[in-house]
Write an enzyme that holds these catalytic residues in place. Structure first.
Site, short mmCIF file in Angstrom:
data_model
loop_
_atom_site.label_atom_id
_atom_site.label_comp_id
_atom_site.label_asym_id
_atom_site.label_seq_id
_atom_site.Cartn_x
_atom_site.Cartn_y
_atom_site.Cartn_z
N LYS A 1 3.19 -5.35 -0.49
CA LYS A 1 4.01 -4.60 0.46
C LYS A 1 5.22 -5.41 0.90
O LYS A 1 6.29 -4.85 1.17
CB LYS A 1 3.17 -4.17 1.67
CG LYS A 1 2.14 -3.09 1.35
CD LYS A 1 2.77 -1.73 1.05
CE LYS A 1 1.74 -0.63 0.95
NZ LYS A 1 2.34 0.68 0.60
N ALA B 1 6.43 3.48 2.48
CA ALA B 1 5.29 3.28 3.39
C ALA B 1 4.91 1.81 3.33
O ALA B 1 4.28 1.36 2.39
CB ALA B 1 4.12 4.15 2.94
N ARG C 1 -13.04 1.34 6.01
CA ARG C 1 -12.29 1.07 7.24
C ARG C 1 -13.15 1.40 8.46
O ARG C 1 -14.17 2.08 8.35
CB ARG C 1 -11.00 1.87 7.25
CG ARG C 1 -10.01 1.30 6.24
CD ARG C 1 -8.67 1.95 6.32
NE ARG C 1 -8.59 3.13 5.49
CZ ARG C 1 -7.44 3.73 5.18
NH1 ARG C 1 -6.30 3.28 5.64
NH2 ARG C 1 -7.44 4.80 4.40
N TYR D 1 -2.59 -6.99 -1.21
CA TYR D 1 -1.97 -5.85 -0.52
C TYR D 1 -0.76 -6.34 0.28
O TYR D 1 0.34 -5.78 0.17
CB TYR D 1 -2.99 -5.21 0.41
CG TYR D 1 -2.53 -3.97 1.12
CD1 TYR D 1 -2.29 -2.80 0.41
CD2 TYR D 1 -2.35 -3.95 2.50
CE1 TYR D 1 -1.89 -1.64 1.07
CE2 TYR D 1 -1.95 -2.79 3.17
CZ TYR D 1 -1.72 -1.64 2.45
OH TYR D 1 -1.33 -0.50 3.09
N ASP E 1 0.13 11.59 -8.01
CA ASP E 1 -0.99 10.72 -7.62
C ASP E 1 -1.80 10.38 -8.88
O ASP E 1 -2.00 11.24 -9.75
CB ASP E 1 -1.89 11.47 -6.61
CG ASP E 1 -2.67 10.51 -5.73
OD1 ASP E 1 -2.47 10.52 -4.51
OD2 ASP E 1 -3.49 9.73 -6.28
N VAL F 1 2.18 5.90 -10.91
CA VAL F 1 3.61 5.62 -10.68
C VAL F 1 4.02 4.20 -11.05
O VAL F 1 5.19 3.83 -10.87
CB VAL F 1 4.06 5.95 -9.23
CG1 VAL F 1 3.92 7.43 -8.95
CG2 VAL F 1 3.30 5.12 -8.21
N GLY G 1 -3.41 11.43 -1.37
CA GLY G 1 -4.13 10.49 -0.51
C GLY G 1 -4.21 11.01 0.92
O GLY G 1 -3.74 12.11 1.23
N LYS H 1 17.35 6.40 -7.01
CA LYS H 1 18.72 6.03 -7.37
C LYS H 1 19.30 7.04 -8.35
O LYS H 1 20.42 7.52 -8.19
CB LYS H 1 18.70 4.63 -7.97
CG LYS H 1 20.03 4.13 -8.47
CD LYS H 1 19.94 2.64 -8.76
CE LYS H 1 21.00 2.18 -9.71
NZ LYS H 1 20.58 2.30 -11.13
N1 UDP Z 1 -14.56 -3.34 10.72
C1 UDP Z 1 -15.85 -3.42 11.22
N2 UDP Z 1 -16.84 -2.68 10.61
C2 UDP Z 1 -16.60 -1.88 9.53
C3 UDP Z 1 -15.28 -1.78 9.05
C4 UDP Z 1 -14.29 -2.54 9.66
O1 UDP Z 1 -16.11 -4.13 12.19
O2 UDP Z 1 -17.56 -1.25 9.04
C5 UDP Z 1 -13.52 -4.15 11.38
C6 UDP Z 1 -12.69 -5.01 10.44
O3 UDP Z 1 -13.31 -6.26 10.19
C7 UDP Z 1 -11.41 -5.14 11.21
C8 UDP Z 1 -11.31 -3.82 11.98
O4 UDP Z 1 -12.62 -3.27 11.99
O5 UDP Z 1 -11.48 -6.20 12.13
C9 UDP Z 1 -10.37 -2.81 11.33
O6 UDP Z 1 -10.72 -2.74 9.99
P1 UDP Z 1 -10.10 -1.70 8.96
O7 UDP Z 1 -10.73 -1.98 7.64
O8 UDP Z 1 -10.23 -0.34 9.52
O9 UDP Z 1 -8.55 -2.01 8.92
P2 UDP Z 1 -7.69 -3.37 8.93
O10 UDP Z 1 -6.97 -3.28 10.22
O11 UDP Z 1 -8.57 -4.59 8.89
O12 UDP Z 1 -6.83 -3.24 7.75
#
Ligand code: UDP
Length: 312
Positions: free
Chosen positions: A149, A114, A186, A145, A32, A57, A11, A105
């Site tokens: 976590k 992480a 993201r 998620y 992975d 995993v 990743g 262990k």
């Molecule tokens: N975001 C955005 N446009 C995009 C992708 C993400 O405005 O095309 C915004 C999303 O709504 C969030 C922030 O950017 O408020 C960070 O998003 P990301 O998915 O990177 O990570 P997050 O912190 O939300 O897990």
């Protein structure tokens, strides 16, 4: 020669960690499922000290010989991925963490989990300190998620307290750098390719929500310092420079010299309004703080996306 096993080794973060460990003289085994990772991320690491095993995993992990360190980095990590893979996300955070702990262990290895700033959910305390318990909607779309976590942290602490396992928990805040999948959903992997193509930048909501972005090399240095410490409680690792998403979009447009305009789109459900790590603990215990600012980090990251676009 220390021997390390990295789940999620193909990743984004896992591959940078494998590279760092090889440079530190470790022998490295990367595992992975290739669900969101790719062998292209580790092709350049091929050498005698590096081995890749394709394996999910959440199933029993078999590995011959001694292992000194187990890093559990396997998981879908972008909101888009974990919304598309909700069950796999829950399984790798719960069953996958259990299997990775079981392996540590058995091998008497040090274990590093992480974890994530998502354990704080949509936080009501700002910036986030490690002793804040968070504000998570367990049944919302991000719950798969966040709760996985949170469970992963709980079972890691249980293995530490009950079995005396040497465990570490790193809470990772927003990170970026080469090898992120373009359009993984993201912000940075969306905005940079959009800017490079002069397409509209898709800002969700009014763009006033904040995040704090850390360059991957700073982050990996923090992991290693935590690994070498004798600290067992969770530690935030992230860059405390907070900005609005609108500010991020503007910075990317400026840095790439793009003609892109901003397109405002609906804000996803449960999107945290603010996020900023309080890194006092990392500073005090690990002597760690990020060194690479956003402009410098972006200038190291943009060529990666430029090349992905050129390949298409
Ligand atoms: N975001 C955005 N446009 C995009 C992708 C993400 O405005 O095309 C915004 C999303 O709504 C969030 C922030 O950017 O408020 C960070 O998003 P990301 O998915 O990177 O990570 P997050 O912190 O939300 O897990």
């Amino acid at each position: 020669m220390p021997r390390s096993l990295v789940t999620g080794g193909a990743g984004f973060l896992g591959s940078h960690l494998c590279e760092f460990l090889l440079n530190k003289g470790h022998e490295v085994i990367a595992i992975d499922s290739l669900l969101t990772g790719t062998v292209a991320n580790i092709e350049h690491l091929q050498c005698e000290q590096f081995k890749f095993i394709k394996h999910d995993v959440t199933e029993y992990i078999y590995c011959a010989g001694p292992i000194d360190y187990v890093f559990h980095f396997a998981s879908p990590a972008s909101p888009k991925d974990y919304l598309e893979l909700p069950i796999q996300t829950l399984k790798v955070g719960s069953m996958g963490t259990h299997k990775a702990l079981g392996l540590a262990k058995e091998k008497k290895a040090t274990f590093l989990l992480a974890s994530t700033s998502e354990v704080y959910g949509d936080p009501q305390v700002h910036p986030q300190r490690e002793d804040y318990w968070g504000h998570v909607n367990p049944v919302g779309p991000r719950g798969v998620y966040d709760e996985a976590k949170r469970f992963a942290e709980a079972i890691t602490m249980a293995y530490h307290r009950f079995h005396g396992l040497n465990t570490k928990i790193v809470r990772i805040f927003n990170t970026y750098g080469p090898r992120m999948r373009p359009n993984d959903g993201r912000a940075i992997p969306s905005f940079v390719p959009q800017a490079l193509r002069n397409e509209p930048i898709t800002v969700f909501g009014d763009g006033s929500q904040t995040r704090s972005f850390c360059y991957v090399d700073d982050l990996v240095d923090g992991f290693y310092r935590l690994l070498m410490s004798d600290f067992h409680e969770p530690v935030n690792i992230g860059n405390p420079r907070e900005m609005t998403i609108r500010e991020l979009a503007d910075t990317i447009v400026r840095t790439t010299g793009s003609k892109s305009t901003i397109d405002y789109e609906p804000l996803p459900e449960d999107d945290p309004k603010v996020r900023q790590p309080d890194i006092s603990k990392a500073r005090e215990i690990l002597g760690w703080e990020p060194k690479i600012g956003l402009e410098e980090g972006l200038s190291r990251t943009i060529p990666w996306f430029r090349q992905r676009i050129a390949e298409k």
